[in-house]
Each structure stands twice: as structure tokens, then as C-alpha cells.
Scaffold this motif. Structure first.
Motif, PDB file in Angstrom:
ATOM      1  N   ASP A  90       4.341  11.917 -22.885  1.00 37.57           N
ATOM      2  CA  ASP A  90       5.638  12.867 -22.702  1.00 37.57           C
ATOM      3  C   ASP A  90       6.380  13.439 -24.190  1.00 37.57           C
ATOM      4  O   ASP A  90       7.392  14.107 -24.072  1.00 37.57           O
ATOM      5  CB  ASP A  90       6.585  12.527 -21.966  1.00 37.57           C
ATOM      6  N   ARG A  91       5.713  12.815 -25.223  1.00 37.12           N
ATOM      7  CA  ARG A  91       6.199  13.188 -26.268  1.00 37.12           C
ATOM      8  C   ARG A  91       5.189  13.231 -27.656  1.00 37.12           C
ATOM      9  O   ARG A  91       4.198  12.477 -27.637  1.00 37.12           O
ATOM     10  CB  ARG A  91       7.390  12.336 -26.892  1.00 37.12           C
TER      11      ARG A  91
ATOM     12  N   GLU B 278      14.886  17.799 -24.855  1.00 37.17           N
ATOM     13  CA  GLU B 278      14.214  17.499 -23.739  1.00 37.17           C
ATOM     14  C   GLU B 278      13.785  18.387 -23.065  1.00 37.17           C
ATOM     15  O   GLU B 278      12.615  18.464 -22.670  1.00 37.17           O
ATOM     16  CB  GLU B 278      15.443  16.841 -22.733  1.00 37.17           C
ATOM     17  N   ARG B 279      14.362  19.782 -22.775  1.00 33.65           N
ATOM     18  CA  ARG B 279      13.913  21.166 -22.272  1.00 33.65           C
ATOM     19  C   ARG B 279      12.495  21.350 -23.122  1.00 33.65           C
ATOM     20  O   ARG B 279      11.419  21.835 -22.414  1.00 33.65           O
ATOM     21  CB  ARG B 279      14.790  21.937 -22.201  1.00 33.65           C
TER      22      ARG B 279
ATOM     23  N   SER C 155       9.625  19.192 -22.511  1.00 31.14           N
ATOM     24  CA  SER C 155       9.068  19.048 -21.264  1.00 31.14           C
ATOM     25  C   SER C 155       8.260  20.559 -21.007  1.00 31.14           C
ATOM     26  O   SER C 155       7.198  20.337 -20.420  1.00 31.14           O
ATOM     27  CB  SER C 155      10.312  19.369 -20.274  1.00 31.14           C
TER      28      SER C 155
ATOM     29  N   ARG D 210       4.877  19.812 -22.704  1.00 32.42           N
ATOM     30  CA  ARG D 210       4.108  19.155 -21.872  1.00 32.42           C
ATOM     31  C   ARG D 210       3.544  19.752 -20.778  1.00 32.42           C
ATOM     32  O   ARG D 210       2.253  19.688 -20.623  1.00 32.42           O
ATOM     33  CB  ARG D 210       4.999  18.026 -21.246  1.00 32.42           C
ATOM     34  N   SER D 211       4.101  20.962 -20.206  1.00 31.30           N
ATOM     35  CA  SER D 211       3.657  21.701 -19.317  1.00 31.30           C
ATOM     36  C   SER D 211       2.517  22.372 -19.803  1.00 31.30           C
ATOM     37  O   SER D 211       1.313  22.898 -19.286  1.00 31.30           O
ATOM     38  CB  SER D 211       4.596  22.645 -18.671  1.00 31.30           C
TER      39      SER D 211
END
Length: 288
Positions: free
Chosen positions: A117-118, A263-264, A267, A270-271
Motif C-alpha cells: 500500500d506504499r 493518503e488519497r 490510494s 495503488r488503484s
């Protein structure tokens, strides 16, 4: 690197640290750049002659007590003290083991594979990127598409326009990058690939050459970076670098969100990575 060369490197480093200190002022006139040798010798309680030998690279066996006193007189940071200690270890025939060049980065590969996730990647003393996840490629550049010898943080930062454009505070990132590479060179003064990398970058980038000549040193660190991503926009991340276990000089760096904007952004990245992976038939884009 021969002992005489290590002693010269130590001397040059001490001179640059002395010259960065504020000069004394007499009658409102700048007397000289930095402190004079005799002023450092007095602060360190060593003879002028011996301190001169240190800066001239003629002291091949300085004592720990003298170096501690000189470090205090020059107001060296913790990272700079470690750099001096690394050089002195080489003078005494010790230092960091080089290990097997090109050894598989199994520990780093397992760790970055587990971090989805990062952005996460592993570098060695040359700042070669030995393992990375797909989030790293989305944040910086597609590492898989690059020749192996270009998968290096210094090379990317100073020669790759895409990486440079995404790093908002490039000047500070460049300064820290070169200081990290200098630290790696101090731990591994016999590493010819570091020397070759420095030579190449000094020719290709005047900014690199200037920063390398400043002789700043930085250990593995933590902090924050601001990136400008073509789809996720501008956001800030924290970064933390941790030394990996084993006999090789490798560190894991992980980026994490600084705030809700970050965070957004992560995210969304990641998508993007997940969508790309669904379109691919090959294995996971985690490399070793």
C-alpha cells in the motif's frame, strides 16, 4: 584504496568542515573563510603541527582521543563522526566487509513484496536499487524499463527528467542524496563502482559535481518529501530508512502518507497499480 589515499580523504573532509565554520571578525572585516588550522588545534588541545598533518593526509594512525577532540572542535554531526570513524577503521586495516558483489537481495525482496500500500525499495551503499515494489515505479519511474546500471537513486535524481520533475524540492533531495552517497563511499572506500558512478555523474551534472565537492555526509535517515504525480497531484510523504540484517550494506526505505492528501494520493496510485496488474499476465512486479 591505499592507506595514504584514505588519509588524504580524511584530511580533505576535515578541511571542508573547518572551512564551513564561521570566521572570526576583526574590526568588522572578514578575516578568513572558516576557522584557521591553529584555532581548531587550540580548541581540540592538539599541536598545530599535528592538526596540519591530519588535514594534509600525513597522519596515518590518529588516536581515538585526538579524533574525538577534533570532531568536537569542528562541531561534527553524528553522521559526520561516523564517516570519520569509517575512514579511520580503513586506516587501521578494518572497515565494512564488501560481501559478494551482485548477491541476491532475498531479504529486501521479501520485505518489499509484503508492502503493497506504499512505495518501498532497498538500496545498497552505492544507492543502487536492488529491490522495489510496483508503488515505487508508479511514484518515481518504471525501473523495469531501465538498464540495471541506471537503477540508482543518484543516477535517477541527476539524469532522469521524469524523476526530477516529480520531486518538488529537488535541491534539498539532491543535497541529501549526494551526502548519503558520500557516506556509502566512506564505509566502502575500495568500491570501484562508487568511484565510477561519481566520475560519471560529475561529468554529466554540474550540480552533482558541486554537491560532491562540498563533502557533506549523511547517514541513513528519515524525513519527508513532496512529490508531483501526473494523476495523484501534489502530496507529501514521510520516509524512513532501516538497515537490513545480514552481511551486506543494504537499507529498506518506505514512504508513508503525511496527511489525508497523501493518503488519497497513495490510494489512487495503488488503484493504478492494481488495474495495471490485472491487464498483465506476467508475475507480480516485485523484483530482486
Amino acid at each position: 584504496m591505499e592507506r595514504a589515499d584514505v588519509a588524504k580523504e580524511l584530511g580533505h573532509f576535515l578541511r571542508t568542515r573547518r572551512e564551513r565554520l564561521g570566521p572570526e571578525i576583526e574590526s568588522g572585516v572578514r578575516r578568513t573563510r572558516g576557522l584557521r588550522r591553529e584555532e581548531v588545534a587550540e580548541k581540540a588541545a592538539v599541536s598545530r603541527e599535528y592538526y596540519a598533518k591530519l588535514e594534509q593526509g600525513r597522519a596515518l594512525n590518529p588516536s581515538s582521543e585526538v579524533l574525538e577532540a577534533v570532531a568536537a572542535a569542528l562541531l561534527l554531526s553524528g553522521d559526520e563522526v561516523m564517516y570519520v570513524q569509517d575512514l579511520v577503521a580503513r586506516l587501521r586495516g578494518g572497515g565494512v566487509s564488501e560481501g559478494a558483489d551482485g548477491a541476491p537481495d532475498r531479504v529486501g525482496a521479501r520485505l518489499v513484496e509484503a508492502i503493497r500500500d506504499r512505495p518501498a525499495f532497498v538500496v545498497d551503499q552505492r544507492l543502487d536499487i536492488t529491490s522495489w515494489n510496483d508503488m515505487t515505479c508508479e511514484l518515481l519511474v518504471d525501473l523495469e524499463s531501465l538498464p540495471p546500471h541506471h537503477r540508482n537513486l543518484s543516477w535517477l535524481l541527476f539524469t532522469n527528467p521524469e524523476v526530477r520533475s516529480r520531486c518538488v524540492e529537488w535541491d534539498e533531495a539532491a543535497r541529501q542524496n549526494v551526502a548519503l552517497l558520500r557516506g556509502g563511499a566512506g564505509r566502502h572506500p575500495d568500491d570501484r563502482r562508487i568511484a565510477h558512478l561519481v566520475d560519471e555523474l560529475s561529468v554529466r551534472s554540474s550540480s552533482f559535481a558541486r554537491l560532491w565537492a562540498s563533502h557533506d555526509v549523511l547517514g541513513r535517515n528519515y524525513g519527508s518529501r513532496i512529490f508531483e504525480h501526473p494523476r495523484a497531484g501534489r502530496f507529501e510523504v514521510h520516509y524512513d530508512a532501516l538497515q537490513l540484517p545480514g552481511s551486506y550494506d543494504r537499507h529498506l526505505t518506505v514512504y508513508s502518507a503525511h496527511d489525508s492528501v497523501g493518503e488519497r494520493a497513495l490510494s489512487l496510485m495503488r488503484s493504478i497499480c492494481d488495474a495495471r496488474r490485472q491487464d498483465e499476465t506476467g508475475p507480480s512486479r516485485t523484483h530482486r
